[in-house]
Write an enzyme that holds these catalytic residues in place. Structure first.
Site, short mmCIF file in Angstrom:
data_model
loop_
_atom_site.label_atom_id
_atom_site.label_comp_id
_atom_site.label_asym_id
_atom_site.label_seq_id
_atom_site.Cartn_x
_atom_site.Cartn_y
_atom_site.Cartn_z
N LEU A 125 24.64 -10.51 -20.74
CA LEU A 125 23.49 -9.26 -20.14
C LEU A 125 22.81 -9.86 -19.08
O LEU A 125 22.66 -10.64 -19.41
CB LEU A 125 22.65 -9.23 -20.99
CG LEU A 125 21.56 -8.14 -20.50
CD1 LEU A 125 21.87 -6.75 -20.44
CD2 LEU A 125 20.82 -8.91 -22.25
N HIS A 175 -0.49 -6.15 -23.44
CA HIS A 175 0.28 -6.21 -23.14
C HIS A 175 1.81 -7.34 -23.57
O HIS A 175 2.42 -7.54 -23.89
CB HIS A 175 -0.11 -7.34 -21.85
CG HIS A 175 -0.50 -6.22 -20.77
ND1 HIS A 175 -0.38 -4.99 -19.94
CD2 HIS A 175 -1.51 -5.93 -20.00
CE1 HIS A 175 -0.48 -3.95 -19.47
NE2 HIS A 175 -1.66 -5.30 -18.92
N ASP A 186 5.92 1.86 -20.40
CA ASP A 186 4.24 1.77 -20.00
C ASP A 186 3.91 2.42 -20.79
O ASP A 186 4.40 2.50 -22.43
CB ASP A 186 4.66 3.93 -18.97
CG ASP A 186 3.68 3.44 -17.98
OD1 ASP A 186 2.06 3.21 -17.92
OD2 ASP A 186 2.06 4.92 -18.19
N TRP A 227 -1.13 -4.77 -8.64
CA TRP A 227 -2.44 -6.46 -7.95
C TRP A 227 -3.56 -4.84 -7.70
O TRP A 227 -4.74 -5.67 -7.59
CB TRP A 227 -2.06 -5.83 -6.55
CG TRP A 227 -0.46 -7.41 -6.07
CD1 TRP A 227 0.51 -6.81 -5.65
CD2 TRP A 227 -0.63 -8.86 -6.88
NE1 TRP A 227 1.96 -7.79 -6.17
CE2 TRP A 227 0.36 -8.64 -6.33
CE3 TRP A 227 -1.54 -9.13 -7.99
CZ2 TRP A 227 1.41 -9.86 -6.54
CZ3 TRP A 227 -0.95 -10.41 -7.96
CH2 TRP A 227 -0.23 -10.86 -7.00
C1 IPE Z 1 4.17 1.02 -13.59
O1 IPE Z 1 3.28 1.52 -14.38
C2 IPE Z 1 4.90 -0.05 -13.40
C3 IPE Z 1 5.00 -0.82 -15.02
C4 IPE Z 1 5.12 -0.67 -16.30
C5 IPE Z 1 5.17 -2.21 -14.67
P1 IPE Z 1 1.96 1.73 -14.23
O2 IPE Z 1 1.32 2.34 -15.21
O3 IPE Z 1 1.12 1.03 -13.22
O4 IPE Z 1 2.61 3.36 -13.28
P2 IPE Z 1 1.52 4.18 -12.84
O5 IPE Z 1 0.16 4.12 -12.22
O6 IPE Z 1 0.89 5.23 -14.08
O7 IPE Z 1 1.61 4.87 -11.57
C1 IPE Z 2 2.67 -1.05 -18.70
O1 IPE Z 2 1.75 -0.68 -18.99
C2 IPE Z 2 2.39 -2.64 -18.17
C3 IPE Z 2 1.90 -2.74 -16.89
C4 IPE Z 2 2.05 -2.17 -15.72
C5 IPE Z 2 1.89 -4.45 -16.00
P1 IPE Z 2 0.14 -0.40 -18.40
O2 IPE Z 2 -1.19 -1.43 -18.95
O3 IPE Z 2 0.54 0.33 -17.39
O4 IPE Z 2 -1.01 0.71 -19.81
P2 IPE Z 2 -1.43 2.33 -20.12
O5 IPE Z 2 -0.41 2.88 -18.94
O6 IPE Z 2 -2.28 1.66 -18.84
O7 IPE Z 2 -1.40 2.13 -21.10
MG MG Z 3 0.67 2.71 -16.70
#
Ligand code: IPE
Ligand code: IPE
Ligand code: MG
Length: 236
Positions: free
Chosen positions: A129, A33, A16, A65
């Site tokens: 792995l 990303h 995250d 989504w």
């Molecule tokens: C969880 O992160 C999903 C992934 C890392 C793919 P999000 O950023 O989407 O989750 P929330 O919105 O903080 O709960």
């Molecule tokens: C996690 O990073 C990656 C995905 C959920 C795909 P985020 O895109 O949620 O990054 P923040 O939480 O908005 O910083």
């Molecule tokens: Mg996030």
């Protein structure tokens, strides 16, 4: 680090903070990303070097989504681009790819589906792995669909013991062991619909570090902390 000695077989990671990393630098969220790819690749190499047998990474949730169509489109493109560019490298290193999620969903572009199936097939005999990409993954959907599959297959009144011993066979990856350690980066302390069933006895660790800055230092720190934890599983 001796992963066997400290019983560290499976690490799951909620990667995250990509969006915040990019926004802090005045960049587009999508560039965050892209930057996260390096952290992922570092983590895979670290797992190989440290003899970790299962690594599960949350790449796209069933809730993701709901992001802007531009970001969703980028993430679909990025996931197939990453696989296309890097699967040979990881295949040579003995990495077996698995994809965990609702992979039949119509919202997933067909090119992604084809590539995921192909990658699972190409790497299916690798044993160094097990790399699990949680993609279009939501734990509630997994549990609901497993219940449905279970009912369809058994059609009978079965006892609770039968359900306890057989239920996993209907989950997305039946032979996936439960994670020993869950890491979430970027400061949020929640599961976001990730592996609710499988994490029931997992050690949880939260890092402030944003995913694109996460690396060996944090991984080694996590292992060090893990080795000190006492896992009692309800026993005294
Ligand atoms: C969880 O992160 C999903 C992934 C890392 C793919 P999000 O950023 O989407 O989750 P929330 O919105 O903080 O709960
Ligand atoms: C996690 O990073 C990656 C995905 C959920 C795909 P985020 O895109 O949620 O990054 P923040 O939480 O908005 O910083
Ligand atoms: Mg996030």
């Amino acid at each position: 680090m001796d992963s066997k000695k400290i019983n560290l077989n499976h690490i799951a990671i909620i990667m995250d903070g990509n969006g915040r990393w990019a926004q802090d630098k005045g960049l587009e969220r999508t560039q965050g990303h892209a930057a996260g790819e390096l952290s992922l690749s570092r983590t895979i190499h670290w797992a190989l070097e440290n003899n970790i047998k299962w690594l599960t990474v949350y790449a796209f949730s069933t809730e993701n989504w709901m992001r802007s169509s531009d970001e969703v489109e980028f993430l679909m493109f990025f996931n197939r681009d990453l696989l296309t560019r890097r699967r040979d490298e990881f295949n040579k290193l003995g990495v077996r790819f698995h994809f965990l999620g609702d992979l039949e969903d119509n919202k997933i572009p067909n090119e992604n589906k084809v590539l995921m199936l192909e990658t699972e097939k190409i790497t299916s005999s690798n044993t160094e792995l097990n790399l699990v990409f949680a993609f279009n993954y939501g734990s509630k959907t997994e549990i609901h669909s497993s219940v449905q599959k279970f009912i369809d297959a058994n059609k009978v009144n079965v006892g609770i013991e039968f359900i306890e011993s057989e239920f996993r066979n209907y989950m997305y990856i039946p032979n996936m062991p439960d994670p020993d350690l869950l890491i979430r980066t970027a400061g949020e302390q929640r599961l976001s619909n990730f592996l609710l069933y499988q994490l029931s006895y997992t050690e949880l660790m939260f890092f402030e570090t944003l995913w694109p800055e996460f690396g060996d230092k944090e991984l080694n720190q996590a292992v060090e902390e893990f080795s000190k934890r006492k896992r009692t599983y309800g026993k005294a």
